[in-house]
Design an enzyme around this catalytic site. Structure first.
Site, short mmCIF file in Angstrom:
data_model
loop_
_atom_site.label_atom_id
_atom_site.label_comp_id
_atom_site.label_asym_id
_atom_site.label_seq_id
_atom_site.Cartn_x
_atom_site.Cartn_y
_atom_site.Cartn_z
N ILE A 140 0.75 -0.91 -0.03
CA ILE A 140 0.00 -0.25 0.04
C ILE A 140 1.05 1.29 0.04
CG2 ILE A 140 -1.98 1.36 1.13
CD1 ILE A 140 -2.76 -1.54 0.17
N LYS A 141 0.56 2.02 -1.00
CA LYS A 141 1.34 3.28 -1.13
C LYS A 141 1.11 4.60 -0.20
CE LYS A 141 3.45 4.46 -5.14
NZ LYS A 141 3.65 4.75 -6.71
#
Length: 364
Positions: A140-141
């Site tokens: 997840i960025k």
């Protein structure tokens, strides 16, 4: 004949593709990039999804189907994106399970750019997306903004793989390594295994030179044009080597922790005077990742030179940044401005994307 892109892996660097859409997955092109070029991961961002969804009809049926149940347009978008991320993650399962499990094979999905300055909202959405995608080889960025640091630590402490994006400055990068290490310590203290957690810190390159180079030209320091971003990246790698060799880190490593690798982002040359593979060639070295646009991968395959370059010219990198200071160019201010501007650069396409989905849903 040896594949130039694949050769990069011989020097300990992983090449990830900075692009995703349904066509590249369905056509077999992504599988071909994995098999022939040795591509070892994928990154996405709001601008990439905006281009994918607005420039093809591949998403129309899903927009119609998801539109019936999604409470908001943003929820509808993430429904579309998750489907692509899961399909890509499946293609990279072999890479993920190869050799050291979890060393590579990751696909990245970004939280809403609207949350870039909201620590609580970011952490909450990161956990939700992690659960919805439900794949071990996903990251997840989260943007490496000041509020983002808290969300990064919290997310790592929950055992979520995190790709920290939008890094420009060395000081902020070091703060990100602290958030990662503290998050691992939190997860361990809660009685969990930390061996499965993976993270990268995405350091943006060419955008730095786009801002700095005109200032250098003005000050008559043409010999430094195109050198500042690479010098910054080399100094970031020095920080990486230092941080991940401390006694504190070794204690975590003994429990199975993986270092948070540096990832080079924004590696396409934006100045036509530069070689189109310039940023890739200059920063090849062990335990790093380079996320590369499709056209730069094609260019490197054609005429790129793979060599161990990352540790070369470290003294010169120090000197380059020192000369900036002497010239009165404030790199800290520039990198903070780039971070602020970067948030805006992701907000705009995200707004455009949500509007396009709304319009498509209205037609359905």
């Amino acid at each position: 004949m040896a594949n130039n892109v694949k050769q990069i892996h011989d020097f300990g660097q992983s090449i990830w593709l900075d692009f995703i859409d349904r066509e590249i997955i369905a056509s077999g092109k992504l599988k071909k990039l994995i098999d022939e070029d040795g591509i070892r991961g994928v990154t996405s961002n709001p601008a990439i999804f905006e281009k994918a969804i607005t420039s093809s009809s591949d998403y129309d049926a899903d927009i119609k189907a998801l539109g019936a149940t999604a409470k908001t347009t943003e929820e509808l978008f993430f429904g579309l994106a998750i489907k692509d991320i899961q399909a890509a993650a499946q293609l990279f399962e072999g890479v993920y399970n190869e050799g050291v499990v979890g060393a590579d094979g990751y696909v990245s999905l970004e939280v809403s750019p609207f949350l870039a300055l909201d620590a609580e909202g970011t952490a909450k959405q990161a956990e939700l997306l992690w659960k919805q995608v439900d794949r071990k080889n996903v990251m997840i960025k989260i943007p490496g903004t000041k509020p983002g640091l808290k969300a990064i630590r919290e997310s790592i402490a929950k055992g979520i793989n995190i790709n920290v994006t939008l890094l420009f400055g060395l000081e902020r990068y070091e703060e990100v390594t602290e958030a990662y290490i503290a998050g691992l310590e939190d997860h361990l203290a809660a009685g969990h295994n930390i061996g499965h957690i993976s993270s990268v810190a995405s350091f943006f390159l060419s955008r730095i030179d786009v801002v700095v180079d005109p200032l250098l030209e003005e000050k008559g320091a043409k010999e430094l044009v195109g050198e500042v971003a690479i010098a910054s990246a080399k100094k970031a790698y020095e920080i990486y080597k230092r941080v991940f060799s401390t006694e504190r880190w070794k204690a975590l490593e003994a429990k199975g922790a993986k270092p948070q690798r540096l990832l080079w982002a924004s590696t396409g040359s934006k100045n036509p005077a530069f070689k189109d593979t310039k940023y890739v060639e200059a920063l090849i070295g062990p335990d790093t990742v380079d996320t590369v646009p499709l056209e730069t991968i094609d260019a490197f395959r054609d005429h790129g030179i793979a060599a161990d370059t990352l540790m070369l010219g470290l003294d010169q990198a120090t000197e380059t940044l020192g000369r900036l200071k002497a010239l009165g160019i404030d790199l800290d201010k520039i990198t903070q401005d780039l971070e602020d501007e970067g948030i805006e650069k992701f907000n705009k396409p995200f707004e455009k994307l949500l509007k396009a989905i709304e319009d498509q849903k209205a037609k359905a």
